[in-house]
Structures are given as structure tokens and as C-alpha cells.
Motif scaffolding. Structure first.
Motif, short mmCIF file in Angstrom:
data_model
loop_
_atom_site.label_atom_id
_atom_site.label_comp_id
_atom_site.label_asym_id
_atom_site.label_seq_id
_atom_site.Cartn_x
_atom_site.Cartn_y
_atom_site.Cartn_z
N LEU A 38 0.83 -1.22 0.00
CA LEU A 38 0.00 0.00 0.00
C LEU A 38 0.86 1.26 0.00
CD1 LEU A 38 -2.88 -1.07 2.42
CD2 LEU A 38 -2.98 -0.82 -0.07
N ASP A 39 2.04 1.17 0.57
CA ASP A 39 2.94 2.33 0.54
C ASP A 39 3.78 2.37 -0.73
OD1 ASP A 39 2.20 3.19 3.07
OD2 ASP A 39 3.83 2.14 4.08
N PHE A 40 4.21 1.20 -1.20
CA PHE A 40 5.31 1.19 -2.16
C PHE A 40 4.90 0.99 -3.62
CE2 PHE A 40 9.15 -0.67 -4.19
CZ PHE A 40 10.00 0.42 -4.02
N VAL A 41 3.74 0.37 -3.88
CA VAL A 41 3.36 0.14 -5.28
C VAL A 41 3.26 1.50 -5.97
CG1 VAL A 41 1.54 -0.64 -6.85
CG2 VAL A 41 2.19 -2.06 -4.90
N GLY A 42 3.91 1.62 -7.11
CA GLY A 42 3.99 2.88 -7.84
C GLY A 42 5.32 2.95 -8.55
N VAL B 112 0.27 6.30 -10.39
CA VAL B 112 -0.39 5.25 -9.59
C VAL B 112 0.53 4.89 -8.42
CG1 VAL B 112 -1.19 2.85 -9.52
CG2 VAL B 112 -1.80 4.31 -11.46
N GLY B 113 -0.03 4.90 -7.23
CA GLY B 113 0.74 4.68 -6.01
C GLY B 113 0.12 5.48 -4.89
N GLY B 114 0.57 5.26 -3.68
CA GLY B 114 0.13 6.06 -2.54
C GLY B 114 -1.39 6.05 -2.36
N PRO B 115 -1.97 7.22 -2.03
CA PRO B 115 -3.42 7.29 -1.80
C PRO B 115 -4.22 6.85 -3.03
CG PRO B 115 -2.33 9.30 -1.09
CD PRO B 115 -1.30 8.50 -1.81
N PHE B 116 -3.69 7.10 -4.20
CA PHE B 116 -4.35 6.67 -5.43
C PHE B 116 -4.44 5.15 -5.46
CE2 PHE B 116 -4.95 5.77 -9.89
CZ PHE B 116 -5.61 6.87 -10.41
#
Lengths: 391, 391
Positions: free
Chosen positions: A144-148, B147-151
Motif C-alpha cells: 500500500l505504501d510502495f506500489v507505484g 499510480v501509487g500512494g493514496p491513489f
């Protein structure tokens, strides 16, 4: 019903970790194989030999493992793969990435809230850190923090290569399962590729990894290895563990939800004693007299199983096995040995855990943290210039 | 085959944009509806009335639109929704987010490479910026970057709520389609929720959006609206456009791949002239004599259609329609009017485009850029304290 691990090896098409491979391991690393290797808890692999080749050739590789954080506190069964991975990192002196799949837990457990799963990941990270991983070579992350960023780029590349049919057939999904589940394999596959972590390996790296995991995770990585080939990335190697039995019986997997079936890493010495005495499935006879006469069955005795996960001395383990089988050692005596062993392990863990503060967690989980290139692949490693993948 | 838009409205369960709604729009905003509204290019909606309620009550809302970047250069058909969205932003003076779905293009076009898609997104962003959006209220993002974080948290929340069956039935996927496609709806849905953009709206915001899009995108947002309800987020409102015809005929959608069927925003005045003269499907008769006698059919004439997208003067458009139908206006004359109009539009666009430098793109696409809270919702807006969603 007992799990037939030989059948799984045949079904999955993996290989037994045999004596020859263990001898080579010991010869190359100069380290006696870990008790979990010697005693067959880690029993199966895919291309562990190629990782040993790289070790021999002083070429870089890394370790990747993970955990689906399902509660605030981990139990003994959860710890065992991390204990083993910590040992592997110590032996290979190599980088390690640990994926906490809080997104997966949320997708698969409809009763959990997202921030709950994220909270579990954070608490589990503390437990994992307390296993003694090297800060300067270990990156722990919550999806949840790192995907991106570069990680998400690989997620997309992988998800283009896996059809819904493959996901359905591999994991048994139904059309009424949510699309997040069908897609999740791409998230779990991504840490297998070093360019998902440019801050650690540089953005052109194509360095293979070795994945210690429970055997039930193999289907994810079988698909991952197929994708690797098509993306012209190096395939991950694997080393598979058997399930850790619950207190209630050697044939069942320890579950985080049943309090009486698990020893938590937060349990007191007294709780450990009570749980083992009260719940640990016994292979002994019903009376002392019968036990002395007929002997016990160490193969189904949970106390004995647990003892084998933690007592390093092979001769001593063998002696206990024989004495229990012959009836010389009573169930209560065996349980007392296991209780002492587990109390000691849990106490040492709790001492280390109490020293894991938020600042340390933050360091381990800092996704922007650079890793000193000279530290990346261990002192013996040539640090060959990584080749950019062609895909 | 002609597209039956009334049938789509019934099939999708949307509403016609009727005179009453347009009158309310004009009454509230003090602005005559855009020609694309007056002439029915934007013909359908979901809850546009609720957005107008909020405008009336001076409550905040934002606009969300997007584009799947399929080539380096956009064409006229691509521009029309952005021209309209720019006008909406001008009228409402509200924030706008523009999603460039480079990940989607990669997932749906197996011949494209990821960096190609990302490059298209960047080039398309320049074209979009040249439409005149307000920098201080507009955030343009590439999925691959953002895409990442709150998104990502919202992606996961949404993907838990959409079953594979819904994705299959809504988009017609086959089991041999990749899992990225099946999952993509969650990525497209996410910008509908304001807490996906904490840098713009704050992290507790639950502000609804209005989505201008082509009618074929409605199924994505129908699912999004269902998810909104279950997540206790505000539902996005929608305003739907008909397809822009290709030069080859009013019944076909303009395609980026067929060079002769499209006018690119990079075309020279001469190319525009040649394309309209050579390819624009004509509703006229085959000889001047026949045309004078029988008249032309403006309903199928592509030059006339294009003219209606760009010529604001209703009386003049009506005069041209009548003159063409009566035979007074020849096809060549009509084409010349359209050519001049398009040359002027494209030239003005190119002038603005030439001033869009990398620094400006970087500003528009800066995912960390804070937006001055006083600017967020327009000068007339009360900026009501956003309520945290309950989910």
C-alpha cells in the motif's frame, strides 16, 4: 489429512533438495546447512543450483520473501521462514527485499478495512526486523505504501502477460471473485525483478533473486518465471518450505485465528507452558505404564516437531527421538524440553523486539533509501556491471 | 451502420440533456451553453443536475476527464472533448484532473512497448495543455507515473468491489484476455474520488466530480458509481459525448491509425485543405447541375458536421445548412468554409502548442504540487469543510 509433499513436488514440477545439493552448499559457503535445511523443512527448490553457481562465480543476487499480514502479532509458524531467511542473508551477505502484501489481505478478506491491513503490515515489520536482518542490505515494504513508479511499471508488464484463464486455473478463482484477486499475482511477481527497486539495484539492473517461501506460494512464482522468460528478465529461483504444524496436530497448518492452536510471539513463558501442556498434540500413550511399554510416536508428536525446528544439535535431537520412541522419555518430559526451548526463543525475540522503535522501522521501510553500492552484493562479490533487460 | 444514440441512452440508463437542463445551466452560470451542448454533441448525462445544485449552493466539485494515449499526435476528434472540458473549467472555475491511461494502452495493445505508451502520454499532455487549461487548477497525470500512494489505496478498495463477472459482462472480456485488462476498470474509476488526490483536495476530502467523456466510457463509470455508493464516497456525475465522425463518413469514429481519415493537430494548412477536399465524405450530388436541382444532405456531409463543431454562430450554421440542402451552396463552397475554419483552429492550436515547453508540462504533471486552497473551488465557492468518507 496429511500433506503429501512428494506429490506436491511432482505436481508442481519442482526438485527435491538432496544431499548432493546440501553438500555443495556447505562446500561453497563454508557453513553447515541450517537445521531447517538439514531436517527437510525447506525441502524443495527451483534452480537453487543456479544461485549457488552465481555465489561461486561471485556474481550478485538477492533474496526476496514476503508475508500477508493478517493480524497484529505473528506466531511461531510465521517466524520460521524469516528465521531461515535471516540465516540465508547472513550466509550470502546479500540484499533482501521483504514484501508485506497488505493489499492482498484486504482483497482476500472482505471483513478487513484497508487501514487495518496497513497497520498489521507495520506491526509485522517490527516482528520481522526483530529477526535480525541487516539494515544496510534489507528493504521491507508495504504494498500500500510502495506500489507505484518503477514497481508499478513491472506490475503492468506482468499483468499483460498473464491471462484471466491462467489466473483462474492457477489459483482456482471464480467469476464472483473480485478483479483485485485475479490481478494480484502481478503484484506478488514484481519484487522478483531487480529493476522494481532502482534505489537498491540501479534502474538498469537485471539481477536474479532467490525466494524462500512456503510451498503453497509456488504457483505464483511458476507464473512469474514464465513471465520472466517473456520479459527477458532473469528468472527467480525458489526454495520451498513445508507447512509448520499447529499445536493441534502435525497435519494441520498453524492458523493465526485460532488462539489455542498457535504460540504467539507476544506470549509469556507461562502462556507457552500452558499451551504446550494443554494443546500440543501428543504421540505418547495414555498412561505412563503404557508409554514405558509401547513407547511414543515422535512423527505425530507436535512437541517433538517443534523441538526439531529450534534445537540445533542433531545428536541430541536424535537421542530424544529414540528415547521417546522407546518409551524412556515421557510426554511430560518431552514437552518440558520443548517448553524451555520455545520460552528461550520467544524471550530472546521479545528482547530484540522491544528495541525495534519507529525510527528503525522507518529506516527499514524507507523506499527512497539508497543502498551503498559496495554493500549491495556482499564483500566477495565482483559486482558485475548489471545488464539492462531487453524487454 | 449509424449509431443509435437514443438506444444507448435507454440501454445505459442515462438521461438526455434537454432544453430545461440547458436553460438552468445558462441561468445559473450566466453563460450561453457551449455549441457542443447546444448542438447535442454532448447529449446525455448522469446527475449533471446535482453538480448544478452544488454550483448553485456554492459547494465544491471538480472535473475529471482522461485520454488513452495511442500515438504521439492527437487529431481533431481527440481535441473536441478537451475543448469542451476547457470551456467547462472556464465556466465553473473549478479544479480539473486529467488521467492519461498509458498503462491501459499498454495492456490493450500488445504491439506497444511500455516506454512508448509513456512517451505518447507526455506528448499528448502537451497537446492537452495547449487547449488552455488553468495551471493553478489543473493536474495532468500519467498512470505509469502517478499510480501509487493514496491513489493506489483507492484502486485496491475499488478492485475489491468489482467481480470478474462484472468486468467480463461490462467490457466483454474473454478468459484469454490478460488480467490487467480485467482489472483496469479500478484504475479508471479511481480519479472519480477526490481523496485520490490529497495534494489537491486534502486527504479527508469527499468532493464529487463531473466527468465529460465519450458515451462508450459510460460502462466504466456505471461500475464506478456502484462502487462509490458502497464505499460511501460521492458518486461521480457524467456528461456524455457522441463520437466524432472520421472524414470518411459521419457514421464512423475517427481513428488515430488511418492517416487519411483524420486531421492531425500537426497538419499544415495545405494538408487540411487536401484532406477535406479529397477525403471528407460529401452529402452533395455528383454534378453541379444535379446539386443545384436536388440539393445536398447536410446530415451525412462530413464537412458540414465539422463546421458545426467549430462555428459558434447558430444563425450562420443554420443558413449554411439550408443553403446546402436547397442546392444554393455547392459542396466545394461548403468544404472551403470548413477548411478555413479548421485551418484557423489548428493554426491557433499550433501557436499555443509551440509555447508549451517541458517546464510547463512538468508543472502541470507534478504530482506533489499543492494547490492553493483558496483557488481550489473557485472564487464563488464557500469551500465547505470536506467531510471524511465513512468507508
Amino acid at each position: 489429512m496429511a500433506i503429501d509433499y512428494n506429490h506436491l513436488i511432482n505436481q508442481f514440477g519442482t526438485k527435491h533438495i538432496d544431499d548432493e545439493l546440501l553438500e555443495r552448499f556447505e562446500h561453497l559457503t563454508g557453513r553447515k546447512p541450517h537445521l531447517l535445511l538439514r531436517r527437510g523443512t525447506f525441502f524443495s527448490h527451483r534452480e537453487l543450483n543456479l544461485i549457488l553457481d552465481r555465489y561461486e562465480q561471485k556474481k550478485p543476487f538477492y533474496l526476496y520473501t514476503g508475508r500477508g499480514p493478517s493480524s497484529d502479532s505473528m506466531h511461531l509458524g510465521h517466524m520460521i521462514p524469516f528465521v531461515f531467511t535471516q540465516w540465508l542473508q547472513d550466509v550470502f551477505d546479500c540484499p533482501l527485499v521483504i514484501q508485506l502484501t497488505d493489499d492482498e489481505k484486504f482483497l482476500f478478506k472482505s471483513n478487513l478495512k484497508l487501514e487495518q491491513c496497513h497497520g498489521f503490515a507495520y506491526q509485522n515489520a517490527k516482528d520481522i526486523i526483530a529477526c535480525g536482518f541487516k539494515l544496510d542490505k534489507t528493504f521491507i515494504f508495504s504494498d500500500l505504501d510502495f506500489v507505484g513508479g518503477p514497481f508499478y511499471r513491472n506490475v503492468v508488464k506482468i499483468s499483460r502477460l498473464i491471462t484471466a484463464r491462467q489466473s483462474q486455473q492457477t489459483f482456482g478463482f471464480k467469476l464472483d471473485d473480485n478483479v483485485g484477486k485475479w490481478h494480484f499475482v502481478a503484484i506478488q511477481a514484481t519484487p522478483s525483478f531487480s529493476n522494481s527497486f532502482p534505489q537498491i539495484f540501479g534502474d538498469k539492473a537485471d539481477i536474479p533473486c532467490l525466494i524462500p517461501c512456503a510451498i503453497d506460494q509456488d504457483p505464483y512464482f511458476r507464473l512469474t518465471r514464465e513471465c520472466a522468460q517473456r520479459l527477458k528478465y532473469k528468472k527467480p529461483a525458489l526454495i520451498h518450505a513445508k507447512f509448520i504444524p499447529s499445536l493441534l496436530g502435525a497435519q494441520s497448518k498453524m492458523s493465526a485465528s485460532a488462539v489455542e492452536s498457535s504460540i504467539y510471539m507476544t506470549d509469556s513463558a507461562k502462556e507457552i507452558k500452558t499451551k504446550i501442556n494443554k494443546y500440543a498434540f501428543s504421540g505418547g500413550q495414555t498412561t505412563v505404564e503404557e508409554h514405558r511399554e509401547l513407547g511414543g510416536d515422535p512423527d505425530v508428536d507436535v512437541s517433538f516437531q517443534y523441538l526439531t525446528f529450534f534445537l540445533d544439535d542433531d545428536a541430541e535431537v536424535e537421542q530424544i527421538r529414540q528415547d521417546y520412541r522407546s518409551g524412556k522419555l515421557l510426554t511430560g518430559e518431552l514437552k518440558q524440553k520443548t517448553i524451555s526451548l520455545l520460552q528461550e526463543f520467544v524471550k530472546a525475540f521479545q528482547d530484540r523486539r522491544s528495541k525495534v522503535d519507529d525510527a528503525l522501522v522507518k529506516s527499514f521501510m524507507d523506499g527512497t533509501r539508497q543502498i551503498d553500492p559496495t554493500l549491495r552484493y556482499g564483500p566477495g562479490c565482483t559486482g558485475e556491471k548489471p545488464k539492462a533487460p531487453k524487454a
